[in-house]
Design a protein around this motif. Structure first.
Motif, short mmCIF file in Angstrom:
data_model
loop_
_atom_site.label_atom_id
_atom_site.label_comp_id
_atom_site.label_asym_id
_atom_site.label_seq_id
_atom_site.Cartn_x
_atom_site.Cartn_y
_atom_site.Cartn_z
N TYR A 89 0.82 -1.22 0.00
CA TYR A 89 0.00 0.00 0.00
C TYR A 89 0.85 1.26 0.00
N SER A 90 2.08 1.16 0.50
CA SER A 90 2.97 2.32 0.50
C SER A 90 3.31 2.78 -0.92
N GLU A 91 3.22 1.87 -1.89
CA GLU A 91 3.50 2.23 -3.28
C GLU A 91 2.34 2.97 -3.93
N ILE A 92 1.23 3.00 -3.25
CA ILE A 92 0.02 3.66 -3.74
C ILE A 92 0.00 5.13 -3.34
N LEU A 93 0.77 5.46 -2.30
CA LEU A 93 0.69 6.77 -1.66
C LEU A 93 1.95 7.60 -1.86
N LYS A 94 1.77 8.91 -1.77
CA LYS A 94 2.87 9.85 -1.80
C LYS A 94 2.54 10.99 -0.85
N ASN A 95 3.37 11.18 0.16
CA ASN A 95 3.15 12.24 1.16
C ASN A 95 1.76 12.17 1.80
N GLY A 96 1.32 10.95 2.07
CA GLY A 96 0.05 10.75 2.76
C GLY A 96 -1.19 10.88 1.89
N CYS A 97 -1.01 11.08 0.59
CA CYS A 97 -2.12 11.17 -0.36
C CYS A 97 -1.99 10.07 -1.41
N PHE A 98 -3.08 9.81 -2.11
CA PHE A 98 -3.00 8.89 -3.24
C PHE A 98 -2.12 9.50 -4.34
N LYS A 99 -1.35 8.66 -4.99
CA LYS A 99 -0.62 9.10 -6.16
C LYS A 99 -1.60 9.50 -7.27
N SER A 100 -1.11 10.21 -8.28
CA SER A 100 -1.96 10.60 -9.40
C SER A 100 -2.41 9.35 -10.16
N GLU A 101 -3.47 9.49 -10.93
CA GLU A 101 -3.96 8.34 -11.69
C GLU A 101 -2.92 7.87 -12.70
N ALA A 102 -2.16 8.77 -13.27
CA ALA A 102 -1.10 8.37 -14.20
C ALA A 102 -0.05 7.51 -13.49
N GLU A 103 0.31 7.91 -12.28
CA GLU A 103 1.29 7.13 -11.50
C GLU A 103 0.70 5.79 -11.08
N LEU A 104 -0.57 5.76 -10.75
CA LEU A 104 -1.21 4.51 -10.35
C LEU A 104 -1.35 3.55 -11.52
N GLU A 105 -1.55 4.07 -12.70
CA GLU A 105 -1.61 3.21 -13.89
C GLU A 105 -0.31 2.44 -14.06
N VAL A 106 0.81 3.08 -13.72
CA VAL A 106 2.11 2.41 -13.79
C VAL A 106 2.18 1.31 -12.72
N VAL A 107 1.71 1.61 -11.51
CA VAL A 107 1.72 0.63 -10.42
C VAL A 107 0.92 -0.61 -10.79
N PHE A 108 -0.23 -0.39 -11.43
CA PHE A 108 -1.14 -1.49 -11.75
C PHE A 108 -0.94 -2.07 -13.15
#
Length: 273
Positions: free
Chosen positions: A200-219
């Motif tokens: 879940y730490s890879e989903i977040l940045k500075n306590g907020c959700f990462k941008s959708e573009a960044e999350l697309e890379v994660v997923f």
């Protein structure tokens, strides 16, 4: 995902809306000393451990009975047409769990405050010292419980080799790969066979959700599988909901939570010290 989260600015503009229910879902053990007793104006405390979990269950944070859930919602003055905002002190931790639970009993208008109380304060918005208590009890009645949103040990066992039914594990890489100790002293670390680790730490940045573009890379790896169902797991069903929420709008398939998660799996499969 953006349809399920709101910004601090969005909330600040609507803070006095009478139809708005603001819920603080923070675990008491997670509250730092400097924020003890602080909350957003009009917020009520959502007692995840006591009012919205099954105290008789063998494993922690188990989804309560629908009767217990209804009783908790009535106490908070929640109506079927309420707009609900959930936050926690950590930024993003327990709030996605509450979002998922409310979705599971049929609420449409429920959102997570991105960044939680930490970002609310950082953005210069007011905090107060007392939760809202002058709330009239509602007559809330759940229309349904999406039972297939909760998956069991037996479901995981049955589908463990299904190529299109994928279990996503939100725990740390160390716990998943058995290179660090589990948080529960009686359990070994490890992973459900064929599961995929997205901490879940890879989903977040500075306590907020990462941008959708960044999350697309994660997923990206998951999207390539084109799954029919994603079952999200973690230690005890809390952080799994962070990853599930982050996948909304990025991967379109059936999604569920393995409520017992690694605690149940490890216990029943004999991964004990």
């Amino acid at each position: 995902m953006s349809k399920n989260i709101v910004s601090t600015t969005w909330l600040a503009k609507r803070i006095d809306n009478p139809n708005l229910i603001i819920l603080d879902a923070t675990f008491p053990s997670k509250v730092p000393m400097e924020l003890e007793g602080k909350c957003i104006k009009n917020a009520q405390y959502f007692d995840l451990k006591n009012d919205f979990s099954n105290p008789e269950a063998r494993f922690p944070n188990t989804f309560p009975s629908i009767e217990k859930f209804e009783k908790g919602c009535r106490k908070l003055g929640i109506h079927k047409n309420s707009d609900i905002i959930v936050y926690d002190i950590d930024g993003i931790y327990t709030s996605p769990r509450v979002w998922w639970m409310l979705k599971t009993i049929g609420f449409d208008n429920v959102y997570v405050l991105n960044g939680g109380l930490t970002k609310w304060i950082a953005d210069g918005f007011e905090v107060i010292n007392n939760y809202k208590t002058d709330v009239a009890t509602s007559n809330f009645k759940a229309d349904f419980l999406k039972t297939d949103a909760l998956r069991s040990y037996l479901f995981i066992k049955k589908h463990i080799s299904f190529e299109k039914t994928i279990t996503i594990d939100a725990r740390s890489k160390g716990r998943f790969n058995n290179t660090e100790d589990d948080l529960r002293k009686e359990l070994k670390s490890g992973a459900i066979p064929n599961s995929i680790n997205i901490p879940y730490s890879e989903i977040l940045k500075n306590g907020c959700f990462k941008s959708e573009a960044e999350l697309e890379v994660v997923f990206k790896r998951i999207s390539a599988i084109n799954p029919s169902e994603l079952v999200f797991s973690c230690g005890s069903g809390i952080t799994a909901c962070i990853v599930l929420l982050a996948s909304e709008g990025i991967i379109n398939c059936k999604k569920s939570i393995y409520d017992g998660s690694w605690t149940e799996w490890a216990t029943l499969e004999g991964h004990l010290k």
